[in-house]
Design a protein around this motif. Structure first.
Motif, PDB file in Angstrom:
ATOM      1  N   LEU A 195       0.851  -1.183   0.000  1.00 43.07           N
ATOM      2  CA  LEU A 195       0.000   0.000   0.000  1.00 43.07           C
ATOM      3  C   LEU A 195       0.889   1.235   0.000  1.00 43.07           C
ATOM      4  N   ALA A 196       0.514   2.241  -0.785  1.00 42.61           N
ATOM      5  CA  ALA A 196       1.284   3.481  -0.856  1.00 42.61           C
ATOM      6  C   ALA A 196       0.366   4.598  -1.323  1.00 42.61           C
ATOM      7  N   ASP A 197       0.793   5.841  -1.121  1.00 37.31           N
ATOM      8  CA  ASP A 197      -0.043   6.975  -1.513  1.00 37.31           C
ATOM      9  C   ASP A 197       0.262   7.389  -2.952  1.00 37.31           C
ATOM     10  N   LYS A 198      -0.299   8.518  -3.383  1.00 40.45           N
ATOM     11  CA  LYS A 198      -0.216   8.935  -4.782  1.00 40.45           C
ATOM     12  C   LYS A 198       1.200   9.266  -5.226  1.00 40.45           C
ATOM     13  N   ALA A 199       2.099   9.525  -4.285  1.00 34.28           N
ATOM     14  CA  ALA A 199       3.468   9.842  -4.667  1.00 34.28           C
ATOM     15  C   ALA A 199       4.157   8.676  -5.366  1.00 34.28           C
TER      16      ALA A 199
ATOM     17  N   CYS B 254       4.628  -1.597 -12.824  1.00 36.38           N
ATOM     18  CA  CYS B 254       5.212  -2.707 -13.593  1.00 36.38           C
ATOM     19  C   CYS B 254       6.159  -3.526 -12.717  1.00 36.38           C
ATOM     20  N   TYR B 255       6.909  -2.850 -11.869  1.00 35.16           N
ATOM     21  CA  TYR B 255       7.833  -3.555 -10.970  1.00 35.16           C
ATOM     22  C   TYR B 255       7.067  -4.479 -10.024  1.00 35.16           C
ATOM     23  N   LEU B 256       5.967  -3.990  -9.451  1.00 33.60           N
ATOM     24  CA  LEU B 256       5.189  -4.806  -8.523  1.00 33.60           C
ATOM     25  C   LEU B 256       4.527  -5.980  -9.241  1.00 33.60           C
ATOM     26  N   ARG B 257       4.008  -5.740 -10.450  1.00 33.38           N
ATOM     27  CA  ARG B 257       3.396  -6.840 -11.206  1.00 33.38           C
ATOM     28  C   ARG B 257       4.443  -7.877 -11.594  1.00 33.38           C
ATOM     29  N   ARG B 258       5.635  -7.416 -11.936  1.00 31.94           N
ATOM     30  CA  ARG B 258       6.689  -8.346 -12.329  1.00 31.94           C
ATOM     31  C   ARG B 258       7.085  -9.264 -11.166  1.00 31.94           C
ATOM     32  N   ARG B 259       7.012  -8.755  -9.960  1.00 30.83           N
ATOM     33  CA  ARG B 259       7.336  -9.574  -8.787  1.00 30.83           C
ATOM     34  C   ARG B 259       6.126 -10.322  -8.232  1.00 30.83           C
ATOM     35  N   GLY B 260       4.975 -10.144  -8.851  1.00 32.79           N
ATOM     36  CA  GLY B 260       3.780 -10.836  -8.403  1.00 32.79           C
ATOM     37  C   GLY B 260       3.227 -10.306  -7.101  1.00 32.79           C
ATOM     38  N   ILE B 261       3.375  -9.013  -6.856  1.00 28.35           N
ATOM     39  CA  ILE B 261       2.907  -8.388  -5.615  1.00 28.35           C
ATOM     40  C   ILE B 261       1.659  -7.568  -5.923  1.00 28.35           C
ATOM     41  N   SER B 262       0.550  -7.896  -5.303  1.00 25.81           N
ATOM     42  CA  SER B 262      -0.653  -7.082  -5.453  1.00 25.81           C
ATOM     43  C   SER B 262      -0.450  -5.762  -4.710  1.00 25.81           C
ATOM     44  N   HIS B 263      -1.129  -4.721  -5.166  1.00 24.22           N
ATOM     45  CA  HIS B 263      -0.879  -3.403  -4.582  1.00 24.22           C
ATOM     46  C   HIS B 263      -2.141  -2.561  -4.626  1.00 24.22           C
ATOM     47  N   THR B 264      -2.178  -1.591  -3.733  1.00 21.00           N
ATOM     48  CA  THR B 264      -3.250  -0.603  -3.683  1.00 21.00           C
ATOM     49  C   THR B 264      -2.603   0.771  -3.644  1.00 21.00           C
ATOM     50  N   ILE B 265      -2.577   1.433  -4.806  1.00 21.64           N
ATOM     51  CA  ILE B 265      -1.973   2.760  -4.935  1.00 21.64           C
ATOM     52  C   ILE B 265      -2.940   3.625  -5.730  1.00 21.64           C
ATOM     53  N   PRO B 266      -3.423   4.727  -5.176  1.00 19.11           N
ATOM     54  CA  PRO B 266      -4.359   5.577  -5.922  1.00 19.11           C
ATOM     55  C   PRO B 266      -3.680   6.248  -7.114  1.00 19.11           C
TER      56      PRO B 266
ATOM     57  N   ASP C 252      -8.778  -0.457  -4.254  1.00 19.47           N
ATOM     58  CA  ASP C 252      -9.664  -0.937  -3.196  1.00 19.47           C
ATOM     59  C   ASP C 252      -9.660   0.089  -2.072  1.00 19.47           C
ATOM     60  N   ARG C 253     -10.736   0.878  -1.998  1.00 25.52           N
ATOM     61  CA  ARG C 253     -10.793   1.960  -1.023  1.00 25.52           C
ATOM     62  C   ARG C 253     -10.756   1.452   0.412  1.00 25.52           C
ATOM     63  N   GLU C 254     -11.406   0.324   0.681  1.00 26.51           N
ATOM     64  CA  GLU C 254     -11.418  -0.213   2.046  1.00 26.51           C
ATOM     65  C   GLU C 254     -10.032  -0.720   2.448  1.00 26.51           C
ATOM     66  N   HIS C 255      -9.361  -1.405   1.518  1.00 29.62           N
ATOM     67  CA  HIS C 255      -8.020  -1.904   1.831  1.00 29.62           C
ATOM     68  C   HIS C 255      -7.034  -0.753   2.019  1.00 29.62           C
ATOM     69  N   TYR C 256      -7.252   0.332   1.301  1.00 30.47           N
ATOM     70  CA  TYR C 256      -6.345   1.473   1.389  1.00 30.47           C
ATOM     71  C   TYR C 256      -6.357   2.110   2.780  1.00 30.47           C
ATOM     72  N   LYS C 257      -7.428   1.915   3.528  1.00 28.44           N
ATOM     73  CA  LYS C 257      -7.499   2.489   4.879  1.00 28.44           C
ATOM     74  C   LYS C 257      -6.412   1.915   5.790  1.00 28.44           C
ATOM     75  N   LYS C 258      -5.875   0.764   5.419  1.00 26.32           N
ATOM     76  CA  LYS C 258      -4.851   0.147   6.245  1.00 26.32           C
ATOM     77  C   LYS C 258      -3.489   0.817   6.089  1.00 26.32           C
ATOM     78  N   ARG C 259      -3.369   1.758   5.154  1.00 25.28           N
ATOM     79  CA  ARG C 259      -2.083   2.413   4.927  1.00 25.28           C
ATOM     80  C   ARG C 259      -1.637   3.256   6.105  1.00 25.28           C
ATOM     81  N   ASN C 260      -2.540   3.519   7.051  1.00 23.37           N
ATOM     82  CA  ASN C 260      -2.158   4.324   8.214  1.00 23.37           C
ATOM     83  C   ASN C 260      -1.098   3.646   9.069  1.00 23.37           C
ATOM     84  N   THR C 261      -0.857   2.351   8.839  1.00 22.51           N
ATOM     85  CA  THR C 261       0.138   1.655   9.658  1.00 22.51           C
ATOM     86  C   THR C 261       1.536   2.256   9.486  1.00 22.51           C
ATOM     87  N   VAL C 262       1.876   2.686   8.276  1.00 23.05           N
ATOM     88  CA  VAL C 262       3.207   3.257   8.078  1.00 23.05           C
ATOM     89  C   VAL C 262       3.303   4.628   8.730  1.00 23.05           C
TER      90      VAL C 262
END
Length: 310
Positions: A214-218, A226-238, A261-271
């Motif tokens: 999970l990461a923000d718009k930056a 492409c890097y995340l897809r190449r490593r097979g990592i699902s991601h939530t980035i607006p 996924d707006r609901e999953h993105y709420k978990k980004r507060n952990t960082v």
């Protein structure tokens, strides 16, 4: 035991991993007392010379911290604790990535510049070893930990550094990266995820791939996705608004919309909460060290304490 010192349970988890012999075959001063002295300084941000006498000579504490920052001892201890947590199934591999700017004190500037050890040959990347008069012949290759120079960037307020980190779902730093304060966040997504490496207890390679990022718009660039897809990592980035408009203008050549996924993105507060925990240590919230590797060791020790006490 003073406030903030290692408890008996925390000491038991670290004692077996600490170096046994000192420099040139001598004996180390008491590890526990010295580590408590470093913790006191990291927690309060006092000058090394102002350490209380109960921690012994301040030079011993200071040199031990610099040596262990240079040779990777702090990082090794952090990896050992992370490995134990992973073996017990206590790491949430929904990883969030973000950064935080740190104001550098005026005393952090002015580190002595050293020339490369040798003229590099054609096609060979120049070395960036930093000679350290305190550590003698022990040197540091800053590129091994993703550092170039002393990681001080200029801004309107003065010198700044930036800490990039990946945090697990329980608000604990999994990987740390230090850059000058003016560096952007997006280009550092790949380097900070490359730093994620949790060893296995027993047989097996270290775990380096999160379940989800999970990461923000930056961080919303085509290269990062492409890097995340190449490593097979699902991601939530607006997706940024300008990127969305550009995709619409390109029509069918713009590709499919990015999933979000707006609901999953709420978990980004952990960082964000992990950053707040790190900056609870005053020597992390303000950089006092001249050398980048010493400050990175300070941040790594703060992360180690967060893992021990969470």
């Amino acid at each position: 035991m003073g406030r903030g010192d290692l408890t008996n349970a925390e000491w038991d988890r670290l004692e077996s991993f600490l170096p046994r012999g000192g420099a040139r075959g001598g004996r180390w001063s008491d590890h526990r007392r010295v580590i408590n002295g470093v913790l006191y300084r990291v927690r309060t941000g006092v000058q090394w010379r102002d350490l209380p006498e109960r921690f012994g000579p301040w030079e011993t504490v200071y040199k031990r911290h610099r040596r262990w920052s240079a040779d990777g001892t702090w990082q090794m201890l952090l990896s050992k604790v992370q490995a134990a947590e992973d073996a017990a199934g206590r790491i949430d591999w929904d990883v969030s990535v973000d950064s935080t700017a740190v104001r550098a004190h005026q005393h952090a500037a002015g580190a002595r510049k050293t020339a490369p050890a040798a003229v590099p040959q054609k096609g060979v990347r120049p070395r960036t070893n930093q000679a350290d008069p305190v550590l003698g012949k022990l040197t540091v290759r800053l590129e091994e930990v993703g550092q170039i120079g002393e990681c001080l960037g200029r801004s309107r307020g003065g010198f700044t550094s930036k800490i990039h980190l990946a945090a697990d779902g329980r608000c604990r730093p999994l990987a740390l990266l230090l850059t000058p304060g003016h560096y952007g966040d997006g280009p550092q997504l790949q380097p900070v995820l490359e730093q994620v490496s949790v060893p296995r207890i027993g047989v097996g390679r270290p775990r380096t791939r999160p379940d989800h990022v999970l990461a923000d718009k930056a961080y919303t660039s085509r290269e990062n996705r492409c890097y995340l897809r190449r490593r097979g990592i699902s991601h939530t980035i607006p997706e940024r608004l300008d990127q969305r408009r550009h995709r619409h203008h390109r029509g069918s050549r713009g590709g499919r919309p990015t999933g979000f996924d707006r609901e999953h993105y709420k978990k980004r507060n952990t960082v964000e909460r992990a950053i707040n925990r790190l900056k609870g240590f005053r020597a992390v919230a303000t950089r006092y060290e001249k050398r980048a590797y010493t400050y990175l060791g300070t941040v790594t020790l703060a992360a180690l304490i967060i893992w021990l006490r969470t």
